[in-house]
Design an enzyme around this catalytic site. Sequence first.
Site, PDB file in Angstrom:
ATOM      1  N   LYS A  37       0.865  -1.180   0.000  1.00  0.00           N
ATOM      2  CA  LYS A  37       0.000   0.000   0.000  1.00  0.00           C
ATOM      3  C   LYS A  37       0.896   1.221   0.000  1.00  0.00           C
ATOM      4  O   LYS A  37       1.669   1.445   0.932  1.00  0.00           O
ATOM      5  CB  LYS A  37      -0.912  -0.010   1.241  1.00  0.00           C
ATOM      6  CG  LYS A  37      -1.891   1.143   1.294  1.00  0.00           C
ATOM      7  CD  LYS A  37      -2.976   1.019   0.232  1.00  0.00           C
ATOM      8  CE  LYS A  37      -4.002   2.157   0.379  1.00  0.00           C
ATOM      9  NZ  LYS A  37      -5.063   2.069  -0.640  1.00  0.00           N
ATOM     10  N   GLU A 201     -21.135  -7.425  -6.689  1.00  0.00           N
ATOM     11  CA  GLU A 201     -21.451  -6.523  -5.594  1.00  0.00           C
ATOM     12  C   GLU A 201     -21.429  -7.291  -4.269  1.00  0.00           C
ATOM     13  O   GLU A 201     -21.960  -8.392  -4.160  1.00  0.00           O
ATOM     14  CB  GLU A 201     -22.854  -5.954  -5.842  1.00  0.00           C
ATOM     15  CG  GLU A 201     -23.310  -4.878  -4.904  1.00  0.00           C
ATOM     16  CD  GLU A 201     -24.674  -4.360  -5.331  1.00  0.00           C
ATOM     17  OE1 GLU A 201     -24.864  -3.140  -5.339  1.00  0.00           O
ATOM     18  OE2 GLU A 201     -25.547  -5.185  -5.674  1.00  0.00           O
TER      19      GLU A 201
END
Length: 247
Positions: A37, A201
């Site tokens: 990250k 989703e």
Amino acid sequence: MPVLVITGTGTEVGKTVTTAAVAAAALAAGRSVAVLKAAQTGVGPDERGDADEVARLAGPVTTAEVARYPEPLAPGTAALRAGRAPVRPQQVAEAATGLAAGHDLVLVEGAGGLLVRFDEEGGTLADVAELLRAPVLVVAQAGLGTLNTTELTVRELRRRELDPLGVVIGSWPAEPDLAARCNVADLPQVAGAPLLGALPEGAGSLAPGGFRAAAPDWLAPRLNGRWDAEAFTVRECPAPFAPAGVR
């Protein structure tokens, strides 16, 4: 492809869950994976960040952060407000290179979109990709407005002579509207790069075991999966279909 940079067309497009899916599919294919990250914002020193969430969902990956800041802002702004040193693109590139020495695949996840600023000089994830000469996976929304942001992102990549590996839809609705269905065909057209996956989703809310088992079904073979873009397009696109779509 030892290093893959993953960017979104904006915030909240499913970038972290997509990173986890790419990691899970690579692990299932027998590859060792590290997740870096570049700049984690909006979490405290003892809170779980995006790289931790990738590891929770994907499995045994090496995780690392270059820096983290407590406020949920662009990294450059968050660093300034926290009175901390900003992230520099060179730091991120060096961290990725170090991880690549011991892993088959390093996934570098950005913060927000491609040109979100890391520092006062205007350093961005695009600069990281340039330093690494790494391909970039673009995570996009499904619905109205996604064609413009996706095309702008890919145009910037190409302006810098970077390789847009492809586009992944970060969250495919259970009941897609007309715009989303048309965008399945339009996204690869405006990007000039293939559609490489569509995550359902709510994928990030699955239990880790279910997530890991299903991840290869959401991603194309280029990402170690078995998702079929042509079959998905035939199934989801309306007929008759106007390729221009709604931008």
